[in-house]
Design a protein around this motif. Structure first.
Motif, PDB file in Angstrom:
ATOM      1  N   VAL A 117       1.047  -1.302   0.081  1.00 32.74           N
ATOM      2  CA  VAL A 117       0.086   0.021   0.018  1.00 32.74           C
ATOM      3  C   VAL A 117       0.803   1.153  -0.039  1.00 32.74           C
ATOM      4  O   VAL A 117       1.749   1.380   0.889  1.00 32.74           O
ATOM      5  N   ASP A 118       0.830   1.791  -1.060  1.00 30.70           N
ATOM      6  CA  ASP A 118       1.641   2.873  -1.410  1.00 30.70           C
ATOM      7  C   ASP A 118       0.868   4.456  -0.845  1.00 30.70           C
ATOM      8  O   ASP A 118      -0.227   4.497  -1.636  1.00 30.70           O
ATOM      9  N   TYR A 119       1.143   4.823   0.018  1.00 33.01           N
ATOM     10  CA  TYR A 119       0.236   6.100   0.474  1.00 33.01           C
ATOM     11  C   TYR A 119       0.943   7.298   1.246  1.00 33.01           C
ATOM     12  O   TYR A 119       2.380   6.871   1.777  1.00 33.01           O
ATOM     13  N   PRO A 122       4.336  12.087   0.565  1.00 29.00           N
ATOM     14  CA  PRO A 122       4.717  13.512   0.321  1.00 29.00           C
ATOM     15  C   PRO A 122       5.761  13.834  -0.645  1.00 29.00           C
ATOM     16  O   PRO A 122       6.949  13.229  -0.681  1.00 29.00           O
ATOM     17  N   ASN A 123       5.918  15.080  -1.263  1.00 30.57           N
ATOM     18  CA  ASN A 123       7.067  15.762  -1.585  1.00 30.57           C
ATOM     19  C   ASN A 123       8.006  16.437  -0.585  1.00 30.57           C
ATOM     20  O   ASN A 123       7.493  17.297   0.102  1.00 30.57           O
ATOM     21  N   LEU A 124       9.207  15.953  -0.515  1.00 30.58           N
ATOM     22  CA  LEU A 124       9.923  16.589   0.734  1.00 30.58           C
ATOM     23  C   LEU A 124      10.274  17.913   0.245  1.00 30.58           C
ATOM     24  O   LEU A 124      10.870  18.567   1.372  1.00 30.58           O
ATOM     25  N   TYR A 324      10.655  -3.904  -8.020  1.00 31.95           N
ATOM     26  CA  TYR A 324      11.082  -4.124  -6.647  1.00 31.95           C
ATOM     27  C   TYR A 324       9.691  -4.948  -5.803  1.00 31.95           C
ATOM     28  O   TYR A 324       9.843  -5.745  -5.297  1.00 31.95           O
ATOM     29  N   ARG A 325       8.716  -4.128  -5.905  1.00 36.23           N
ATOM     30  CA  ARG A 325       7.484  -4.425  -5.204  1.00 36.23           C
ATOM     31  C   ARG A 325       6.938  -5.809  -5.717  1.00 36.23           C
ATOM     32  O   ARG A 325       6.811  -6.880  -4.985  1.00 36.23           O
ATOM     33  N   CYS A 326       7.086  -6.009  -7.084  1.00 29.21           N
ATOM     34  CA  CYS A 326       6.257  -7.369  -7.544  1.00 29.21           C
ATOM     35  C   CYS A 326       7.353  -8.446  -7.593  1.00 29.21           C
ATOM     36  O   CYS A 326       7.021  -9.649  -7.399  1.00 29.21           O
TER      37      CYS A 326
HETATM   38  N1  ARG Z   1       4.925  12.199  -4.376  1.00 28.13           N
HETATM   39  C1  ARG Z   1       3.963  11.819  -5.141  1.00 28.13           C
HETATM   40  C2  ARG Z   1       3.050  13.172  -5.077  1.00 28.13           C
HETATM   41  O1  ARG Z   1       3.108  13.956  -4.171  1.00 28.13           O
HETATM   42  C3  ARG Z   1       3.077  10.548  -4.938  1.00 28.13           C
HETATM   43  C4  ARG Z   1       3.759   9.543  -5.261  1.00 28.13           C
HETATM   44  C5  ARG Z   1       2.930   8.335  -5.139  1.00 28.13           C
HETATM   45  N2  ARG Z   1       3.235   7.082  -5.633  1.00 28.13           N
HETATM   46  C6  ARG Z   1       4.105   6.710  -6.564  1.00 28.13           C
HETATM   47  N3  ARG Z   1       4.650   5.347  -6.575  1.00 28.13           N
HETATM   48  N4  ARG Z   1       4.442   7.349  -7.793  1.00 28.13           N
HETATM   49  O2  ARG Z   1       2.192  13.397  -6.014  1.00 28.13           O
END
Ligand code: ARG
Length: 578
Positions: A117-119, A122-124, A324-326
């Protein structure tokens, strides 16, 4: 036990017994009104067409063939051939009795799958914005629900911690540190910091070149540059963690697998795409032409995996991430929560990864998009001056508002209890408001509705829970100590009973469709049914027989534990009093 599954299996067996093909449709729905029983089987119409017979005749055959002994009392044919199923009260009561004594409410776990689950993600480079709030809240609820059902959930916080914008930020940070500032203060407000850096980038002689130099240095692993980057990332992650803590979500530092984590794998991934002739050179860049997504003129969609200067991008990282995940993690399913504007990116990403064999046929890749959070004016949620709303501030405001609200309510709570409750109510209100909406649509953020004690809100459900707890307290019993048998006589008892037994159906929908709002609606309806039940079927009033009292207490206790379990899955706290 899952009632729906049991009934469906019985009806399917009946279909086969009357000569229907194996794949004959077998739609089984919940009844919309108590007069129609609890379920309705609607397979007769389609089958009649297939067998060229009258629907009612088919319905009669199904009714004669289906074995629901001990489960249903009465099957009745309605309209053109609907079959209404009236469940047996003693059967329902048995199920409820065992659910009431089971911490899992009688819900069995599923065969475990590995689910990424990728959730949040955020963008740092900037502050987390409301889009990440949605991703965090919704993703966390789905992750918890999957875990409850026995799956091996791997949380992946795919933080945006890499990319060209860091050149400008690091150059600026370098200068601030050289002027004796510490990273924590320099980066106290990432929005401001970003803006300052951008102004210098656009206007200051030589700064843009330095910024570009930093990008190159960073990518080539220059030590000093990496140290700066690490400082930046650490402070920014701390900002996100502040939000996670306030939100009480289950993400930890160990769940962070940011874009930078894939750096060493990007070239390998590209090489594989090239070797398989999936990525080809086009004007110096490496691209995949996606015929499946061609435009009206037949031009294939262009998916860039490496820029002409050799730089990698968002899509390159996502290819490496799938691999990597799969591959390494063996994910049976991958769920990704981002706003709907990224839908095309994930569609393309999946097509490319499947061609490359990074993901196999049994594995799924599910982008779970959500709509925007809007302000009262129906426009994207912003501060009055048009800036990004700081999430930490938003959550503090929620708690303050809940405090004001709690102060107005009459109660015998101590000041400290009040504070604790306000904390929970405020945060839950924000979370629940988000969770309870169908995630794919935009929604308007409204303090008054989300904090209301009426309607489909967190305070309403939390209050319903405390209400049952106080009934149990007044009766001088605990949920565990209850043992009398349950009897379902009044229609309100039946309605509550069937609702209680249907929790699993909502949960299944949440796990298969990644839609927590289904569980919210369920809990809201459950609480409302409880209120009607409690009105019609008194528990502690004089004149209620001991037998009825015990039975009703058990229904009440099961309602409370169902509410609590459901709210926990959604990440919403409950309390004993409020
Ligand atoms: N960092 C991205 C954003 O803020 C979301 C990333 C979602 N996951 C991914 N595997 N692309 O929009």
């Amino acid at each position: 036990m899952n009632l729906h599954t049991v009934l469906l299996a019985r009806f399917k067996a009946a279909l086969v017994a009357i000569g229907a093909p194996e794949d004959a449709p077998a739609p089984l729905a919940k009844s919309t009104r108590p007069e129609f029983g609890e379920y309705q089987f609607n397979g007769a119409m389609a089958l009649a067409k297939m067998l060229k017979q009258k629907p009612r005749d088919i319905a009669e055959k199904i009714v004669a063939a289906v074995d629901l002994q001990g489960i249903a009392d009465k099957l009745e044919i309605a309209g053109p051939g609907f079959i209404n199923v009236h469940l047996n009260a003693a059967f329902m009561a048995k199920q409820l009795e065992s659910a009431q004594q089971d911490p899992r409410l009688g819900i069995e776990q599923e065969t475990a799958k590995t689910i990424v689950v990728d959730y949040s993600s955020p963008n740092l480079a900037k502050e987390m914005h409301v889009g990440h709030l949605r991703s965090t809240i919704i993703g966390d609820a789905v992750a918890k629900t999957l875990e409850f059902m026995g799956h091996n959930v791997i949380r992946q916080n795919h933080m945006g911690d890499w990319g060209t914008q860091f050149g400008m930020l690091l150059a600026h940070l370098n200068d601030k540190l050289a002027a004796d500032e510490v990273a924590e203060t320099a980066l106290a407000d990432l929005e401001d910091f970003y803006r300052e850096a951008k102004v210098r980038f656009d206007n200051e002689e030589g700064f843009a070149d330095r910024a570009r130099e930093y990008v190159v240095k960073l990518q080539s692993g220059d030590g000093k540059c990496l140290t700066l980057w690490q400082q930046f990332i650490d402070v920014s992650i701390t900002h996100s963690e502040e939000v996670y803590e306030k939100l009480n979500v289950s993400l930890t530092r160990d769940d962070i697998m940011g874009e930078s984590a894939y750096n060493a794998d990007l070239q390998n991934t590209l090489d594989e795409l090239k070797a398989k002739n999936i990525a080809v050179e086009d004007q110096g860049a490496q691209v995949v032409f996606i015929e499946e997504l061609a435009d009206k003129e037949g031009n294939p969609a262009v998916y860039i995996v490496q820029k002409s200067g050799g730089g990698f991008l968002y899509s390159s990282t996502d290819q490496a991430a799938i691999r990597y995940r799969c591959g390494k993690l063996g994910a049976d399913r991958t769920l990704i929560f981002t706003d709907a504007r990224q839908a095309l990116h994930f569609k393309q990403t999946e097509i490319v990864a499947r061609k490359a064999g990074f993901i196999n046929e049994q594995q799924t890749y599910e982008h779970c998009p959500f709509g925007m959070m809007l302000g009262q004016d129906g426009k994207p949620f912003k501060t009055r001056s048009g800036g990004t709303v700081k999430l930490a501030d938003l959550l503090d405001e929620a708690v303050e508002r809940a405090q004001t609200l709690m102060a107005k309510r009459e109660s015998d709570l101590s000041e400290q209890e009040r504070q604790e409750i306000a904390q929970k109510v405020g945060i839950s209100a924000v979370k629940y408001a988000d969770l309870s909406k169908n995630r794919t649509t935009d929604y308007i953020f409204n303090w008054d509705t989300m904090l209301s004690f009426e309607g489909n809100t967190a305070p309403y459900l939390q209050y319903a829970y405390t209400r049952v707890q106080s009934i149990l307290r007044n009766a001088g019993v605990t949920a565990q100590s209850l043992s009398g048998s349950i009897s379902l006589v009044a229609p309100q008892e039946r309605t509550l009973a069937i609702k209680l037994l249907q929790m699993i159906e909502s949960i299944n929908q949440v796990t298969s469709e990644a839609t927590p709002h289904v569980l919210c609606t369920y809990l809201y309806e459950l609480a409302s049914h409880f209120m009607s039940f409690y009105e019609a079927c008194p528990i502690l009033k004089e004149g209620v027989s001991e037998f009825d009292k015990q039975s009703r207490l058990r229904l009440a206790a099961l309602t409370a534990s169902t509410l609590k379990t459901g709210l926990e899955l959604l990440g919403i706290d409950t309390m004993e009093k409020m």
